[in-house]
Design a protein around this motif. Structure first.
Motif, PDB file in Angstrom:
ATOM      1  N   TYR A 165      31.481  86.745  62.532  1.00 17.31           N
ATOM      2  CA  TYR A 165      31.968  88.040  62.052  1.00 17.31           C
ATOM      3  C   TYR A 165      31.808  88.133  60.534  1.00 17.31           C
ATOM      4  O   TYR A 165      31.385  89.166  60.010  1.00 17.31           O
ATOM      5  CB  TYR A 165      33.441  88.211  62.441  1.00 17.31           C
ATOM      6  CG  TYR A 165      34.005  89.578  62.132  1.00 17.31           C
ATOM      7  CD1 TYR A 165      33.854  90.630  63.035  1.00 17.31           C
ATOM      8  CD2 TYR A 165      34.684  89.834  60.941  1.00 17.31           C
ATOM      9  CE1 TYR A 165      34.365  91.888  62.767  1.00 17.31           C
ATOM     10  CE2 TYR A 165      35.199  91.087  60.657  1.00 17.31           C
ATOM     11  CZ  TYR A 165      35.040  92.108  61.573  1.00 17.31           C
ATOM     12  OH  TYR A 165      35.538  93.358  61.300  1.00 17.31           O
ATOM     13  N   CYS A 224      25.899  94.113  64.716  1.00 18.74           N
ATOM     14  CA  CYS A 224      26.289  93.843  66.103  1.00 18.74           C
ATOM     15  C   CYS A 224      25.922  92.437  66.529  1.00 18.74           C
ATOM     16  O   CYS A 224      25.029  91.801  65.956  1.00 18.74           O
ATOM     17  CB  CYS A 224      25.673  94.857  67.056  1.00 18.74           C
ATOM     18  SG  CYS A 224      23.899  94.651  67.363  1.00 18.74           S
ATOM     19  N   LEU A 246      36.045  87.241  70.923  1.00 19.85           N
ATOM     20  CA  LEU A 246      35.427  88.202  70.010  1.00 19.85           C
ATOM     21  C   LEU A 246      36.478  89.120  69.404  1.00 19.85           C
ATOM     22  O   LEU A 246      36.503  89.351  68.183  1.00 19.85           O
ATOM     23  CB  LEU A 246      34.378  89.033  70.758  1.00 19.85           C
ATOM     24  CG  LEU A 246      33.058  88.341  71.127  1.00 19.85           C
ATOM     25  CD1 LEU A 246      32.263  89.221  72.083  1.00 19.85           C
ATOM     26  CD2 LEU A 246      32.231  88.036  69.881  1.00 19.85           C
ATOM     27  N   LYS A 247      37.337  89.651  70.240  1.00 15.68           N
ATOM     28  CA  LYS A 247      38.377  90.561  69.757  1.00 15.68           C
ATOM     29  C   LYS A 247      39.321  89.855  68.795  1.00 15.68           C
ATOM     30  O   LYS A 247      39.748  90.445  67.784  1.00 15.68           O
ATOM     31  CB  LYS A 247      39.148  91.139  70.941  1.00 15.68           C
ATOM     32  CG  LYS A 247      38.322  92.093  71.797  1.00 15.68           C
ATOM     33  CD  LYS A 247      39.099  92.566  73.027  1.00 15.68           C
ATOM     34  CE  LYS A 247      38.255  93.486  73.896  1.00 15.68           C
ATOM     35  NZ  LYS A 247      38.984  93.904  75.131  1.00 15.68           N
ATOM     36  N   TRP A 249      35.993  91.610  66.188  1.00 17.38           N
ATOM     37  CA  TRP A 249      34.889  92.398  66.718  1.00 17.38           C
ATOM     38  C   TRP A 249      35.396  93.530  67.619  1.00 17.38           C
ATOM     39  O   TRP A 249      36.399  93.374  68.320  1.00 17.38           O
ATOM     40  CB  TRP A 249      33.953  91.530  67.552  1.00 17.38           C
ATOM     41  CG  TRP A 249      33.211  90.460  66.810  1.00 17.38           C
ATOM     42  CD1 TRP A 249      33.592  89.163  66.636  1.00 17.38           C
ATOM     43  CD2 TRP A 249      31.944  90.581  66.148  1.00 17.38           C
ATOM     44  NE1 TRP A 249      32.650  88.469  65.920  1.00 17.38           N
ATOM     45  CE2 TRP A 249      31.623  89.311  65.607  1.00 17.38           C
ATOM     46  CE3 TRP A 249      31.043  91.633  65.968  1.00 17.38           C
ATOM     47  CZ2 TRP A 249      30.452  89.073  64.901  1.00 17.38           C
ATOM     48  CZ3 TRP A 249      29.872  91.393  65.259  1.00 17.38           C
ATOM     49  CH2 TRP A 249      29.582  90.138  64.733  1.00 17.38           C
ATOM     50  N   VAL A 300      34.462  95.322  70.935  1.00 20.79           N
ATOM     51  CA  VAL A 300      33.689  94.818  72.065  1.00 20.79           C
ATOM     52  C   VAL A 300      33.400  95.916  73.081  1.00 20.79           C
ATOM     53  O   VAL A 300      34.277  96.729  73.403  1.00 20.79           O
ATOM     54  CB  VAL A 300      34.446  93.662  72.757  1.00 20.79           C
ATOM     55  CG1 VAL A 300      33.664  93.135  73.948  1.00 20.79           C
ATOM     56  CG2 VAL A 300      34.710  92.535  71.755  1.00 20.79           C
ATOM     57  N   ALA A 330      29.056  93.498  70.681  1.00 24.74           N
ATOM     58  CA  ALA A 330      30.232  93.625  69.827  1.00 24.74           C
ATOM     59  C   ALA A 330      29.797  94.081  68.442  1.00 24.74           C
ATOM     60  O   ALA A 330      28.720  93.729  67.964  1.00 24.74           O
ATOM     61  CB  ALA A 330      30.949  92.272  69.729  1.00 24.74           C
ATOM     62  N   TRP A 331      30.655  94.883  67.810  1.00 19.46           N
ATOM     63  CA  TRP A 331      30.343  95.480  66.514  1.00 19.46           C
ATOM     64  C   TRP A 331      31.323  95.018  65.446  1.00 19.46           C
ATOM     65  O   TRP A 331      32.501  94.849  65.712  1.00 19.46           O
ATOM     66  CB  TRP A 331      30.410  97.004  66.603  1.00 19.46           C
ATOM     67  CG  TRP A 331      29.444  97.607  67.567  1.00 19.46           C
ATOM     68  CD1 TRP A 331      29.663  97.900  68.886  1.00 19.46           C
ATOM     69  CD2 TRP A 331      28.091  97.972  67.302  1.00 19.46           C
ATOM     70  NE1 TRP A 331      28.549  98.432  69.466  1.00 19.46           N
ATOM     71  CE2 TRP A 331      27.556  98.486  68.513  1.00 19.46           C
ATOM     72  CE3 TRP A 331      27.283  97.936  66.170  1.00 19.46           C
ATOM     73  CZ2 TRP A 331      26.253  98.949  68.609  1.00 19.46           C
ATOM     74  CZ3 TRP A 331      25.977  98.384  66.260  1.00 19.46           C
ATOM     75  CH2 TRP A 331      25.482  98.897  67.460  1.00 19.46           C
ATOM     76  N   LYS A 332      30.818  94.831  64.243  1.00 17.57           N
ATOM     77  CA  LYS A 332      31.698  94.555  63.118  1.00 17.57           C
ATOM     78  C   LYS A 332      32.272  95.863  62.595  1.00 17.57           C
ATOM     79  O   LYS A 332      31.553  96.827  62.407  1.00 17.57           O
ATOM     80  CB  LYS A 332      30.935  93.842  62.000  1.00 17.57           C
ATOM     81  CG  LYS A 332      31.823  93.452  60.819  1.00 17.57           C
ATOM     82  CD  LYS A 332      31.109  92.522  59.851  1.00 17.57           C
ATOM     83  CE  LYS A 332      32.033  92.104  58.730  1.00 17.57           C
ATOM     84  NZ  LYS A 332      31.404  91.120  57.823  1.00 17.57           N
ATOM     85  N   ARG A 333      33.551  95.889  62.393  1.00 16.14           N
ATOM     86  CA  ARG A 333      34.234  97.100  61.953  1.00 16.14           C
ATOM     87  C   ARG A 333      33.672  97.581  60.622  1.00 16.14           C
ATOM     88  O   ARG A 333      33.352  96.800  59.767  1.00 16.14           O
ATOM     89  CB  ARG A 333      35.748  96.851  61.803  1.00 16.14           C
ATOM     90  CG  ARG A 333      36.410  96.416  63.111  1.00 16.14           C
ATOM     91  CD  ARG A 333      37.868  96.097  62.883  1.00 16.14           C
ATOM     92  NE  ARG A 333      38.488  95.558  64.092  1.00 16.14           N
ATOM     93  CZ  ARG A 333      39.017  96.307  65.061  1.00 16.14           C
ATOM     94  NH1 ARG A 333      39.025  97.627  64.914  1.00 16.14           N
ATOM     95  NH2 ARG A 333      39.544  95.753  66.111  1.00 16.14           N
TER      96      ARG A 333
END
Length: 224
Positions: free
Chosen positions: A177, A185, A199-200, A204, A206, A221-224
């Motif tokens: 992350y 992502c 991940l969460k 991330w 998800v 999953a995406w980085k905020r």
């Protein structure tokens, strides 16, 4: 580590590790899995959303399939791609020869690229084409220092959690992350609940996506 060459359902080859009872790729199709999970869900959205050079991090170089397909895509992309890949157990050349490029690669035009990927020196960045630079890093991910906020796309292609549990921890996904660029992502073939929870826990966002042939879901999953 003893490995055996196996042919997957789409005609492309993979490796089987008897000691782990594990394949390097999906037996339903190594090539189609890589195209669906890593390029389709990871690289392509990044190419569309950013006009800047794309930085990719691959966890698990393995047979080089993901790197090869990314290099191929870079040949028709306006953005150059910088490709870093980490592998704790690089395959020896004798195994690469056993794999057989003619079985592994369905497009004969990629044979030269395939050989260049595997002949490239480890731990030294190498420009293989004007559009593609490769940096193969030998060692464990956990002990590799990664640049923060760098990678728009992370290919997470480690062996399954039950086979390689040390790679699927909250700490690992927190490390990744930090290395991801804002809005970057991470994509993986895995859809296990424990993976998504880790991940969460690392921050991330998800989402579950339709998986490749033979698999109901995959994860992005995406980085905020």
């Amino acid at each position: 580590m003893k490995v055996e060459v196996r042919t997957t359902d789409d005609g492309s080859s993979t490796l089987y590790v008897p000691a782990l009872d594990e394949h390097y790729h999906s037996t339903h199709g190594a090539l189609q899995e890589a195209q669906h999970v890593y390029l389709g869900a990871g690289l392509e959205p990044a190419l569309v959303s950013s006009p800047s050079p794309i930085w990719v991090l691959e966890v698990g170089f393995g047979t080089g399939l993901n790197a090869l397909l990314t290099l191929q895509r870079s040949l028709t992309s306006p953005q150059p791609i910088f490709y870093d890949t980490i592998e704790k157990h690089p395959l020896p050349q004798r195994v690469i020869k056993q794999l057989g490029a003619e079985r592994y690669i369905l497009n004969p035009e990629l044979l030269d690229c395939y050989q260049q990927l595997h002949q490239a020196t480890w731990d030294v960045p190498v420009a293989l084409t004007p559009q593609f630079a490769l940096h193969k890093i030998s060692g464990a991910l956990q002990s590799t220092e990664l640049s923060e906020g760098t990678y728009q796309v992370i290919y997470f292609d480690a062996f399954a959690p039950e086979k390689q549990p040390d790679m699927w921890t909250d700490t690992v996904f927190a490390q990744l992350y930090e290395a991801a660029a804002p809005g970057g992502c991470l994509v993986s073939y895995c859809a296990k609940g424990s993976f998504k929870r880790s991940l969460k826990a690392a921050g991330w966002l998800v989402e579950a996506l339709p998986g490749p042939q033979g698999k109901r879901e995959m994860t992005r999953a995406w980085k905020r």
